[in-house]
Design an enzyme around this catalytic site. Sequence first.
Site, PDB file in Angstrom:
ATOM      1  N   GLY A  11     -29.102  42.293  60.332  1.00  0.00           N
ATOM      2  CA  GLY A  11     -27.870  41.848  59.654  1.00  0.00           C
ATOM      3  C   GLY A  11     -27.370  40.558  60.273  1.00  0.00           C
ATOM      4  O   GLY A  11     -26.803  40.560  61.360  1.00  0.00           O
ATOM      5  N   VAL A  15     -20.678  38.908  61.632  1.00  0.00           N
ATOM      6  CA  VAL A  15     -20.639  39.624  62.899  1.00  0.00           C
ATOM      7  C   VAL A  15     -21.952  39.426  63.668  1.00  0.00           C
ATOM      8  O   VAL A  15     -21.962  38.986  64.814  1.00  0.00           O
ATOM      9  CB  VAL A  15     -20.365  41.135  62.660  1.00  0.00           C
ATOM     10  CG1 VAL A  15     -20.514  41.920  63.942  1.00  0.00           C
ATOM     11  CG2 VAL A  15     -18.966  41.315  62.083  1.00  0.00           C
ATOM     12  N   ASP A  36     -32.737  39.651  58.702  1.00  0.00           N
ATOM     13  CA  ASP A  36     -31.884  39.931  57.544  1.00  0.00           C
ATOM     14  C   ASP A  36     -32.785  40.035  56.317  1.00  0.00           C
ATOM     15  O   ASP A  36     -33.810  39.358  56.229  1.00  0.00           O
ATOM     16  CB  ASP A  36     -30.877  38.782  57.362  1.00  0.00           C
ATOM     17  CG  ASP A  36     -29.655  39.202  56.551  1.00  0.00           C
ATOM     18  OD1 ASP A  36     -28.558  39.258  57.124  1.00  0.00           O
ATOM     19  OD2 ASP A  36     -29.802  39.458  55.329  1.00  0.00           O
ATOM     20  N   PHE A 161     -14.827  43.691  67.901  1.00  0.00           N
ATOM     21  CA  PHE A 161     -13.392  43.466  67.671  1.00  0.00           C
ATOM     22  C   PHE A 161     -13.060  41.998  67.428  1.00  0.00           C
ATOM     23  O   PHE A 161     -11.894  41.622  67.375  1.00  0.00           O
ATOM     24  CB  PHE A 161     -12.579  43.975  68.867  1.00  0.00           C
ATOM     25  CG  PHE A 161     -12.621  45.473  69.024  1.00  0.00           C
ATOM     26  CD1 PHE A 161     -11.864  46.282  68.198  1.00  0.00           C
ATOM     27  CD2 PHE A 161     -13.416  46.067  69.990  1.00  0.00           C
ATOM     28  CE1 PHE A 161     -11.880  47.666  68.324  1.00  0.00           C
ATOM     29  CE2 PHE A 161     -13.452  47.452  70.132  1.00  0.00           C
ATOM     30  CZ  PHE A 161     -12.686  48.257  69.298  1.00  0.00           C
ATOM     31  N   ALA A 163     -12.250  38.420  65.787  1.00  0.00           N
ATOM     32  CA  ALA A 163     -11.622  37.996  64.532  1.00  0.00           C
ATOM     33  C   ALA A 163     -12.254  36.673  64.113  1.00  0.00           C
ATOM     34  O   ALA A 163     -12.600  35.846  64.972  1.00  0.00           O
ATOM     35  CB  ALA A 163     -10.125  37.838  64.722  1.00  0.00           C
ATOM     36  N   ASN A 223      -7.987  48.424  63.630  1.00  0.00           N
ATOM     37  CA  ASN A 223      -7.723  47.599  62.447  1.00  0.00           C
ATOM     38  C   ASN A 223      -6.528  48.131  61.665  1.00  0.00           C
ATOM     39  O   ASN A 223      -5.717  47.353  61.156  1.00  0.00           O
ATOM     40  CB  ASN A 223      -8.969  47.518  61.556  1.00  0.00           C
ATOM     41  CG  ASN A 223      -9.931  46.453  62.053  1.00  0.00           C
ATOM     42  OD1 ASN A 223      -9.561  45.595  62.861  1.00  0.00           O
ATOM     43  ND2 ASN A 223     -11.171  46.486  61.593  1.00  0.00           N
ATOM     44  N   CYS A 275     -12.321  43.397  56.625  1.00  0.00           N
ATOM     45  CA  CYS A 275     -12.166  44.646  57.383  1.00  0.00           C
ATOM     46  C   CYS A 275     -10.921  45.465  57.088  1.00  0.00           C
ATOM     47  O   CYS A 275     -11.020  46.678  56.893  1.00  0.00           O
ATOM     48  CB  CYS A 275     -12.192  44.320  58.873  1.00  0.00           C
ATOM     49  SG  CYS A 275     -13.822  43.837  59.421  1.00  0.00           S
TER      50      CYS A 275
HETATM   51  C1  UDX Z   1     -20.584  43.606  58.543  1.00  0.00           C
HETATM   52  C2  UDX Z   1     -19.774  44.727  57.911  1.00  0.00           C
HETATM   53  O1  UDX Z   1     -19.248  44.262  56.697  1.00  0.00           O
HETATM   54  C3  UDX Z   1     -18.651  45.204  58.768  1.00  0.00           C
HETATM   55  O2  UDX Z   1     -18.180  46.435  58.290  1.00  0.00           O
HETATM   56  C4  UDX Z   1     -19.075  45.422  60.140  1.00  0.00           C
HETATM   57  O3  UDX Z   1     -17.967  45.633  60.948  1.00  0.00           O
HETATM   58  C5  UDX Z   1     -19.956  44.351  60.663  1.00  0.00           C
HETATM   59  O4  UDX Z   1     -20.982  43.993  59.780  1.00  0.00           O
HETATM   60  P1  UDX Z   1     -20.268  41.009  58.329  1.00  0.00           P
HETATM   61  O5  UDX Z   1     -21.218  40.562  59.370  1.00  0.00           O
HETATM   62  O6  UDX Z   1     -18.997  40.261  58.156  1.00  0.00           O
HETATM   63  O7  UDX Z   1     -19.746  42.474  58.618  1.00  0.00           O
HETATM   64  O8  UDX Z   1     -21.017  41.224  56.942  1.00  0.00           O
HETATM   65  P2  UDX Z   1     -21.969  40.194  56.187  1.00  0.00           P
HETATM   66  O9  UDX Z   1     -21.591  38.800  56.530  1.00  0.00           O
HETATM   67  O10 UDX Z   1     -21.996  40.644  54.776  1.00  0.00           O
HETATM   68  O11 UDX Z   1     -23.393  40.434  56.870  1.00  0.00           O
HETATM   69  C6  UDX Z   1     -24.195  41.556  56.691  1.00  0.00           C
HETATM   70  C7  UDX Z   1     -25.652  41.097  56.583  1.00  0.00           C
HETATM   71  O12 UDX Z   1     -26.499  42.237  56.546  1.00  0.00           O
HETATM   72  C8  UDX Z   1     -25.966  40.281  55.323  1.00  0.00           C
HETATM   73  O13 UDX Z   1     -26.482  39.027  55.675  1.00  0.00           O
HETATM   74  C9  UDX Z   1     -26.983  41.133  54.573  1.00  0.00           C
HETATM   75  O14 UDX Z   1     -27.963  40.377  53.889  1.00  0.00           O
HETATM   76  C10 UDX Z   1     -27.602  41.942  55.702  1.00  0.00           C
HETATM   77  N1  UDX Z   1     -28.253  43.186  55.259  1.00  0.00           N
HETATM   78  C11 UDX Z   1     -27.642  44.015  54.381  1.00  0.00           C
HETATM   79  C12 UDX Z   1     -29.529  43.493  55.740  1.00  0.00           C
HETATM   80  O15 UDX Z   1     -30.111  42.735  56.493  1.00  0.00           O
HETATM   81  N2  UDX Z   1     -30.114  44.654  55.327  1.00  0.00           N
HETATM   82  C13 UDX Z   1     -29.537  45.495  54.439  1.00  0.00           C
HETATM   83  O16 UDX Z   1     -30.123  46.533  54.093  1.00  0.00           O
HETATM   84  C14 UDX Z   1     -28.256  45.164  53.967  1.00  0.00           C
HETATM   85  C1  UDX Z   2      -9.738  41.595  62.052  1.00  0.00           C
HETATM   86  C2  UDX Z   2      -9.379  42.091  63.455  1.00  0.00           C
HETATM   87  O1  UDX Z   2      -8.361  41.239  64.013  1.00  0.00           O
HETATM   88  C3  UDX Z   2     -10.597  42.107  64.339  1.00  0.00           C
HETATM   89  O2  UDX Z   2     -10.270  42.677  65.606  1.00  0.00           O
HETATM   90  C4  UDX Z   2     -11.697  42.914  63.671  1.00  0.00           C
HETATM   91  O3  UDX Z   2     -12.882  42.885  64.441  1.00  0.00           O
HETATM   92  C5  UDX Z   2     -11.990  42.401  62.273  1.00  0.00           C
HETATM   93  O4  UDX Z   2     -10.785  42.379  61.507  1.00  0.00           O
HETATM   94  P1  UDX Z   2     -10.140  39.219  60.933  1.00  0.00           P
HETATM   95  O5  UDX Z   2      -9.974  39.963  59.653  1.00  0.00           O
HETATM   96  O6  UDX Z   2     -11.318  38.329  61.105  1.00  0.00           O
HETATM   97  O7  UDX Z   2     -10.151  40.244  62.165  1.00  0.00           O
HETATM   98  O8  UDX Z   2      -8.829  38.297  61.155  1.00  0.00           O
HETATM   99  P2  UDX Z   2      -7.318  38.599  61.608  1.00  0.00           P
HETATM  100  O9  UDX Z   2      -6.914  37.501  62.495  1.00  0.00           O
HETATM  101  O10 UDX Z   2      -7.128  39.968  62.104  1.00  0.00           O
HETATM  102  O11 UDX Z   2      -6.499  38.415  60.247  1.00  0.00           O
HETATM  103  C6  UDX Z   2      -6.607  39.331  59.182  1.00  0.00           C
HETATM  104  C7  UDX Z   2      -5.635  38.971  58.079  1.00  0.00           C
HETATM  105  O12 UDX Z   2      -4.290  39.204  58.487  1.00  0.00           O
HETATM  106  C8  UDX Z   2      -5.693  37.506  57.653  1.00  0.00           C
HETATM  107  O13 UDX Z   2      -5.569  37.417  56.254  1.00  0.00           O
HETATM  108  C9  UDX Z   2      -4.487  36.900  58.336  1.00  0.00           C
HETATM  109  O14 UDX Z   2      -4.006  35.752  57.699  1.00  0.00           O
HETATM  110  C10 UDX Z   2      -3.506  38.048  58.248  1.00  0.00           C
HETATM  111  N1  UDX Z   2      -2.424  38.003  59.263  1.00  0.00           N
HETATM  112  C11 UDX Z   2      -2.720  38.057  60.587  1.00  0.00           C
HETATM  113  C12 UDX Z   2      -1.095  37.936  58.852  1.00  0.00           C
HETATM  114  O15 UDX Z   2      -0.801  37.900  57.645  1.00  0.00           O
HETATM  115  N2  UDX Z   2      -0.107  37.925  59.802  1.00  0.00           N
HETATM  116  C13 UDX Z   2      -0.371  37.980  61.135  1.00  0.00           C
HETATM  117  O16 UDX Z   2       0.579  37.969  61.942  1.00  0.00           O
HETATM  118  C14 UDX Z   2      -1.724  38.045  61.546  1.00  0.00           C
END
Ligand code: UDX
Ligand code: UDX
Length: 458
Positions: A11, A15, A36, A161, A163, A223, A275
Amino acid sequence: MKNKKNILCIGAGYVGGPTMAMIARKCPEYRITVVDVNARRIEEWNSDSLPIYEPGLDDLIRTTRGKNLFFSTDIARGIRENAIIFVSVNTPTKAFGEGAGMAADLQFWETTARQILQYSESPKIVIEKSTLPVKTALAMERILTSAGNGVRFDVLSNPEFMAEGSALRDLEQPDRVLIGSRETKSGLAARQVLVELYAHWVPKEKILTSNIWSSELSKLVSNAFLAQRISSINAISALCEATEANIGEVARAVGMDSRVGSKFLNTSVGFGGSCFKKDILNLVYLCRNYGLEEVADYWEGVVRINDYQQTRFTRTMLKAMFNTLAGKKICLLGFAFKANTGDTRESPAIAITKKLLAEKADVAVSDPRALKNAAIDLKDVEGQVRFIEDPYAAAAGCHAIAVLTEWDLYRELDFERIYETMLKPAFIFDGRNILDHQRCFDIGFNVYPIGKPPLSHF
Ligand code: UDX
Ligand code: UDX
């Protein structure tokens, strides 16, 4: 340097990519391969144009790729050659069948588990990096041991964790690293392998170990707590607007109580990102599953308030602009779900754009990094929205501007220049409360912040 240990990550997303790049930098003796199913994504990771935007990531990839960090599509080989396997595939909310709209869709997760089983010829430590419903590790274990092929698997939970927008800093200096395992002899030994990996750069006291279910649940709850703070402050922003209290002043006063703390109290047009919503809905589904209706309702309220905040925002626009948006030109500044990322997953901008289109407004979207993703999100309304990267060009000829993402660049715009080019009366709706409202009002704008009295010339 000869690589002592090999790591695989399945993946290569938001992340997997940054996390593995950080491990590669901090642990030069490890050889890390990220695989991937999406060949195009891997191609991009191997090019100068990475598939995601994250401050500092280009540099980090440049200094690690080809040395001890590799991107590949050969999943089978990756599984065969690596004893430590991180799984970071996506687990979206289920769109069909039982639990649709609430539960996690685990099909990618299961496919990956089956691939690991199919290609493993030697013992593996399999690490859940994706956020998953509690007890998913159990399902993983069941699949892996189902074949009885004699290969030993230890499944760990190690939720991420970080962001977006601050991913590298979060990875380099995490508040904590959480590692959950079975409390058996081999589970504890596997846990130790991961502790040692992180101990390369994370202080030992910040590496927490726990049982595997606590680890899985902690991620969902973290979260949920963060999102709950945003919904709490956003709920109060509505009350501020009704009472003429000022949300900025209230948030400051509340946040200075050290028991509450000041972070995540910025009122906004609502939270987005891949998330928060997904994880809360997961938590809600889990609670309902165990018959905990009151607990489920409590957490579901966090998502309800988030939807309410978005609806409230467009209602304010409609009301301020004489109860009709039909034919009015509206410029949206920002489409990413937060600043410093090109990610638009669950961005409030998506729902807001569609609500404005439903009112027959003419919408121009501007964003320094997210226009490519915005065009994908708005595919079903193709042709009805204009995409203009330059904020000045996007605002020219418009009746109103709505700030949806807190990009620094928007704070620094020349609003006098913008005002000159807009239709009058000109409106600003600041969905992030980042602009100098008094100054914009003095220029001539009618200004509608969130949770503060509007500054209107009428
Ligand atoms: C993902 C999840 O959405 C989140 O719940 C988790 O916390 C961390 O992993 P993210 O990395 O943001 O978060 O997702 P995304 O950017 O969609 O990446 C996932 C990757 O996995 C994609 O590139 C997709 O092609 C790949 N994938 C998916 C595989 O390699 N094999 C599969 O069977 C399905
Ligand atoms: C979140 C968590 O922070 C992270 O720990 C986890 O691993 C993944 O999910 P992310 O979604 O990347 O991270 O960004 P984050 O900074 O948490 O913001 C999430 C959303 O909340 C954004 O749309 C942001 O604009 C909004 N936000 C954040 C507010 O509206 N007000 C705030 O005070 C803080």
